[in-house]
Scaffold this active site. Structure first.
Site, PDB file in Angstrom:
ATOM      1  N   SER A 137       0.774  -1.288   0.031  1.00 11.05           N
ATOM      2  CA  SER A 137       0.105   0.112  -0.123  1.00 11.05           C
ATOM      3  C   SER A 137       0.868   1.024   0.032  1.00 11.05           C
ATOM      4  CB  SER A 137      -0.904  -0.033   1.221  1.00 11.05           C
ATOM      5  OG  SER A 137      -1.531   1.269   1.412  1.00 11.05           O
ATOM      6  N   TYR A 150      -1.146  -0.911  10.472  1.00  8.40           N
ATOM      7  CA  TYR A 150      -1.429  -1.337   8.904  1.00  8.40           C
ATOM      8  C   TYR A 150      -0.072  -0.722   8.196  1.00  8.40           C
ATOM      9  CZ  TYR A 150      -3.528  -1.353   4.306  1.00  8.40           C
ATOM     10  OH  TYR A 150      -3.580  -1.485   3.104  1.00  8.40           O
TER      11      TYR A 150
END
Length: 260
Positions: A137, A150
């Site tokens: 990401s 995350y």
């Protein structure tokens, strides 16, 4: 462009919807036999995949179930896409509001699932001179833009890809990372999901929040990425057309990341 993937076998994690499902479909369209795994096997996954496996990939047992099933079905794996990510533990919370349990849950799903899948697949990938794509990401590059656990897990996943590419490249295995920005998936579009929580925290209606994402995130193209666009990049990187691309992190974010 001829990708010449027909005869290959692949495993795709997090394949029930979104990027994972789009990747299963893209690979299947190229003639690849695909084992797709998700905690909940959707009708769409059943239709698209050669083999659909229900497994909790945040656990070692779940990964083992998937890889054993794929190796039994295909007698070998050529391609591995570690796409599963986010998960229920990812919430728009700051560092002081993120418990040890949340850290563990995020790392189990977003990092250790890939570690375990790679470990299980590598003997076959070495034998077949295969390829891995890990889906990270842009949060790994913009840690302030998202939940801290995350972002850290995705940064670790990108680092893992570099290490695997270096260790196993001389043995014929290529490893790349794909790092999407905002993608039109349930993560953002489900009012009860992460995007809905972010919208609520900002005091906005969910639909209005979604409409403002390109402007708020500084997306140069003015739109979010479609799952099929990420899947196309993954499929290209897995193919021999990209046979001299390895150890790289490929951003697909509509120009969100402005730094070099």
């Amino acid at each position: 462009m001829q990708l010449d993937l027909a005869t290959r076998t692949a495993v795709v994690t997090g394949a029930g919807r979104g990027i994972g499902l789009a990747t299963v479909r893209a690979l299947a369209a190229e003639g690849v036999r695909v084992a797709g795994a998700a905690r909940t096997v959707t009708p769409e996954l059943k239709e698209a995949a050669t083999l659909a496996v229900s497994a909790d990939l945040s656990t070692a047992e779940g990964v083992r179930t998937l890889m054993d099933a794929a190796l039994t079905e295909f007698d070998g794996i050529d391609l591995l896409v570690n796409n599963v990510g986010a998960g229920d533990a990812v919430r728009p919370a700051g560092f002081l509001d993120t418990s040890d349990d949340a850290w563990h849950a995020v790392f189990e799903l977003n990092l250790l699932s890939a570690v375990r899948a790679c470990r299980a697949a590598l003997p076959s990938l070495i034998e077949r001179r295969g390829s891995i794509v890990n889906v990270s990401s842009i949060n790994s590059r913009l840690p302030a833009a998202g939940p801290v656990a995350y972002s850290a897990a995705k940064a670790a996943l990108a680092a893992l890809g570099k290490s695997l590419a270096e260790e196993f490249g001389p043995r014929g295995v290529r490893v790349n990372t794909v790092s999407p920005g905002v993608v039109r998936t349930a993560v953002w579009e489900d009012p009860a999901g992460f995007g809905g929580e972010v919208a609520a925290g900002a005091g906005m209606e969910h639909a209005a929040f979604l409409a403002r994402i390109p402007e708020a995130f500084g997306i140069t193209t003015g739109r979010v990425t479609e799952p099929e666009e990420v899947a196309a990049l993954i499929t290209f990187l897995l193919s021999d057309v990209a046979r001299n691309i390895t150890g790289a992190d490929h951003v697909i974010d509509g120009g969100t990341v402005k730094t070099l």
